[in-house]
Write a protein that holds these residues in place. Sequence first.
Motif, mmCIF file in Angstrom:
data_model
loop_
_atom_site.group_PDB
_atom_site.id
_atom_site.type_symbol
_atom_site.label_atom_id
_atom_site.label_comp_id
_atom_site.label_asym_id
_atom_site.label_seq_id
_atom_site.Cartn_x
_atom_site.Cartn_y
_atom_site.Cartn_z
ATOM 1 N N UNK A 121 0.808 -1.179 0.002
ATOM 2 C CA UNK A 121 -0.019 -0.049 -0.013
ATOM 3 C C UNK A 121 0.880 1.282 -0.037
ATOM 4 N N UNK A 122 -0.003 2.422 -0.053
ATOM 5 C CA UNK A 122 0.770 3.606 -0.354
ATOM 6 C C UNK A 122 1.223 4.314 0.948
ATOM 7 N N UNK A 123 2.589 4.756 0.907
ATOM 8 C CA UNK A 123 3.289 5.526 2.104
ATOM 9 C C UNK A 123 2.732 7.100 2.020
ATOM 10 N N UNK A 124 1.911 7.385 3.006
ATOM 11 C CA UNK A 124 1.220 8.814 2.977
ATOM 12 C C UNK A 124 2.328 9.751 3.588
ATOM 13 N N UNK A 125 1.682 11.006 3.500
ATOM 14 C CA UNK A 125 2.347 12.380 4.002
ATOM 15 C C UNK A 125 2.503 11.836 5.635
#
Length: 388
Positions: A136-140
């Motif tokens: 999954x995506x690494x967020x801010x």
Amino acid sequence: MELIRPGNKGCKWLVILMSCAFVTCLFVISQSPLRRDMTPQALQSNFARLSKVLLSSSGLPNATNKEFVLQNVWQRTKDDRYKMHDPQLQSSFILDTAKQEDNTTKENSNDSQMSLRHHNRPIVPNIAHYTWFGNHTFRFDHLVSILSAHKFMKPDRIMFHTDCEPEGDYWEEAKEKLGDALQIITRKVPKTVFNNTIAFIQHSSDVARLEILAEHGGIYMDLDVIVLRSLTPLRHYDFVMGRESKIGLNNGIIVSSKDSEFLRLYHKGYRRYENQCWNCNSVLYPGYLAEAHPNLIHVEETSLVQPSHRDTDLIFLGHFPWWEGHYTIHTWIRVFLNRSSAKVKFTRENILSWDTAFGELCRYIYHGNANFVRLHHPDELFWTHDVP
């Protein structure tokens, strides 16, 4: 009247009877037409009414168990999405744990009389640990968390344990800014613990963090924890956790030497893994261990994980005083996002005008200045609603 204790013959049936009465109370509340529109004052009043009913009964075995059930009445009344926080199951877990710990305490009576040791030098290595399972995506907000550890802990290493490296621009930025301090460690997702099948990926992470600390020692943190100052004072203890509730400790940040006896007992507790209970093994069990073995753990009451998961609005919509004596802030961002009626996407740009404690924290870590910038149409920057 003599207080009924767990060892008495009639206790089992009384507990069953009280559990049925408790479930009936919850059912009546859930059927109320005002249930979903209750104001906080009405909810608190309802909680007080149920508390009076339950406390007037001698059917619950001890004061701790009463408090535990009441705490969960309020939690269930406030938000019925907590399906995995079943009071009956948790109460049973606590009682069974108490019996097991009583036997352990008898076998180690000399150990329980020792005092907690504060070492003259740090004995926990200055290593930051994170786990990341799944693609999954690494967020801010993940980036802000890991940068805060790098900035204030100044760790010798940041060990990122994962079965699949994250995706996204913010992950690339993290690797660039952390440089050689970041070590990406390939680690399989734990599927079993003591031959018990693990039911949830979150529980796999709960187990993995204990195993990682037993291998390396150091400081484990969830990626919604923001570090605000050096954790070196805590590294003088063999094991440290923060208070989540009166009977539970939060495992979102754990400071531990690899030879910690408390860590060993904590992990051993998974021999009785409750796959239908969200926090029995991860939060309640270390809370109970801390009461049984206070000489093995240092508990930070307010400086690691406060405010609680029930008070996320103080961070994301209010101005919680995060600068006042906190080692870390556990933001509970997943809880906030799950409760939000709209989708929220934080970025390095729109966080500039998010005038809340979370905005201040992100700007402080990422931009070096907690002040916010006023924009003409901030709502358009933060909130994207689903189209029916």
